[in-house]
Design an enzyme around this catalytic site. Sequence first.
Site, PDB file in Angstrom:
ATOM      1  N   GLU A  25       0.832  -1.213   0.000  1.00 43.58           N
ATOM      2  CA  GLU A  25       0.000   0.000   0.000  1.00 43.58           C
ATOM      3  C   GLU A  25       0.866   1.262   0.000  1.00 43.58           C
ATOM      4  O   GLU A  25       2.048   1.230   0.324  1.00 43.58           O
ATOM      5  CB  GLU A  25      -0.908   0.035   1.237  1.00 43.58           C
ATOM      6  CG  GLU A  25      -2.309  -0.530   1.005  1.00 43.58           C
ATOM      7  CD  GLU A  25      -3.213   0.403   0.197  1.00 43.58           C
ATOM      8  OE1 GLU A  25      -2.738   1.436  -0.296  1.00 43.58           O
ATOM      9  OE2 GLU A  25      -4.401   0.082   0.073  1.00 43.58           O
ATOM     10  N   ASN A  31      -5.804   4.049   7.870  1.00 47.52           N
ATOM     11  CA  ASN A  31      -5.678   3.456   6.548  1.00 47.52           C
ATOM     12  C   ASN A  31      -4.791   4.379   5.700  1.00 47.52           C
ATOM     13  O   ASN A  31      -3.689   4.696   6.105  1.00 47.52           O
ATOM     14  CB  ASN A  31      -7.052   3.187   5.933  1.00 47.52           C
ATOM     15  CG  ASN A  31      -6.992   2.176   4.810  1.00 47.52           C
ATOM     16  OD1 ASN A  31      -6.212   1.232   4.873  1.00 47.52           O
ATOM     17  ND2 ASN A  31      -7.790   2.358   3.788  1.00 47.52           N
ATOM     18  N   ASN A  55      -9.891   6.134   2.348  1.00 47.31           N
ATOM     19  CA  ASN A  55      -8.903   5.547   1.455  1.00 47.31           C
ATOM     20  C   ASN A  55      -8.250   6.609   0.581  1.00 47.31           C
ATOM     21  O   ASN A  55      -7.891   7.674   1.070  1.00 47.31           O
ATOM     22  CB  ASN A  55      -9.540   4.411   0.638  1.00 47.31           C
ATOM     23  CG  ASN A  55      -8.652   3.194   0.586  1.00 47.31           C
ATOM     24  OD1 ASN A  55      -7.432   3.298   0.499  1.00 47.31           O
ATOM     25  ND2 ASN A  55      -9.245   2.026   0.654  1.00 47.31           N
ATOM     26  N   GLU A  61     -12.647  -5.733  10.236  1.00 47.93           N
ATOM     27  CA  GLU A  61     -13.720  -6.727  10.254  1.00 47.93           C
ATOM     28  C   GLU A  61     -13.734  -7.431  11.614  1.00 47.93           C
ATOM     29  O   GLU A  61     -12.684  -7.759  12.162  1.00 47.93           O
ATOM     30  CB  GLU A  61     -13.505  -7.760   9.143  1.00 47.93           C
ATOM     31  CG  GLU A  61     -13.735  -7.198   7.750  1.00 47.93           C
ATOM     32  CD  GLU A  61     -13.644  -8.269   6.673  1.00 47.93           C
ATOM     33  OE1 GLU A  61     -13.170  -9.381   6.980  1.00 47.93           O
ATOM     34  OE2 GLU A  61     -14.050  -7.998   5.535  1.00 47.93           O
ATOM     35  N   ARG A 113      -8.328   1.251  12.963  1.00 49.48           N
ATOM     36  CA  ARG A 113      -6.938   1.551  12.624  1.00 49.48           C
ATOM     37  C   ARG A 113      -6.909   2.592  11.520  1.00 49.48           C
ATOM     38  O   ARG A 113      -7.893   2.800  10.799  1.00 49.48           O
ATOM     39  CB  ARG A 113      -6.190   0.296  12.169  1.00 49.48           C
ATOM     40  CG  ARG A 113      -6.649  -0.275  10.826  1.00 49.48           C
ATOM     41  CD  ARG A 113      -5.593  -1.218  10.263  1.00 49.48           C
ATOM     42  NE  ARG A 113      -6.026  -1.955   9.080  1.00 49.48           N
ATOM     43  CZ  ARG A 113      -5.956  -1.503   7.832  1.00 49.48           C
ATOM     44  NH1 ARG A 113      -5.537  -0.272   7.579  1.00 49.48           N
ATOM     45  NH2 ARG A 113      -6.341  -2.270   6.820  1.00 49.48           N
ATOM     46  N   ASP A 132      -9.667   1.913  -4.116  1.00 49.34           N
ATOM     47  CA  ASP A 132      -8.702   1.831  -3.022  1.00 49.34           C
ATOM     48  C   ASP A 132      -7.825   3.088  -3.066  1.00 49.34           C
ATOM     49  O   ASP A 132      -8.316   4.190  -2.840  1.00 49.34           O
ATOM     50  CB  ASP A 132      -7.900   0.531  -3.147  1.00 49.34           C
ATOM     51  CG  ASP A 132      -7.197   0.132  -1.857  1.00 49.34           C
ATOM     52  OD1 ASP A 132      -6.817   1.024  -1.078  1.00 49.34           O
ATOM     53  OD2 ASP A 132      -7.008  -1.069  -1.625  1.00 49.34           O
TER      54      ASP A 132
END
Length: 279
Positions: free
Chosen positions: A10, A95, A146, A113, A93, A196
């Site tokens: 990422e 991102n 995102n 999740e 958290r 994303d």
Amino acid sequence: VVKEKNRMGECPVWEERENALVYVDINSQKVCRWSPLTNEVQTVSVDARVSSVALRQCGGYVITLGTRFAFLDWDTQEVTTILEVEQDKPNNRFNDGKVDPKGRFFAGTMAEETSPGIRPRLQGALYTLFPDHSVIKQLDQVDISNGLDWSLDHRTFFHIDSLAYAVHAFSYDVHTGKIACPKLLYHLEKEEQMPDGMCIDLEGKLWVACIDAGRVIRIDPETGKRIQTVCLPASRITSCCFGGKDYSEMYVTSAYDGLDEASLAKEPQAGEIFKVSRL
């Protein structure tokens, strides 16, 4: 170009002073730096999921890990916490994150999740870390904060909330760093799956990584239309940035986490980093 596979690659960013691509592997809890000259990947392990990395003017990096903003000294591997957010939300958290045109670090949060496919909704937010280390909350009730970037004239902020399957445009005040007046810019089509990471090019067009769709798409913010698609040899495409000597190459990160054995067998390049030239 980077064969060393990432569980969740990422947030790629090109670092001129090192002539290197810096990125994170969220689920391996690593900040990584790849040199195209030596083809070597260096890594620094940290104590939580590290979701974004940005360059500091004085050297080293600012990162988001867990629910903390922190500095990373690459040479000593020392991590110094600046501030923690959302201590009342242990399931959250950080991102994606990116630096704005004035050196402020924008980064957003999300809920993890609780079981496969089950995620508490609207638990995330978007924050801005200022150079004086103060932090403000810009957005609330976000699902998965995102991809983000700014227009070339610095008047517009672009942001993705993945579960909205959309890119939104906000008015942006370059002097204060505040954002306002969200408008829908582009809603992803079914075959594009979920948006994303995101970056902007020299023509002011947006490139959006489509996770589970194996592609990046180019969107014209003026018209709100998709104008190009680049397909890649891995389905879980996570983010993109421009880099290289004259920023003419696009680097694209991917992930192999989330793929079952059958999918991994079909996608031997899952988790690698790709370079797209001659766009």
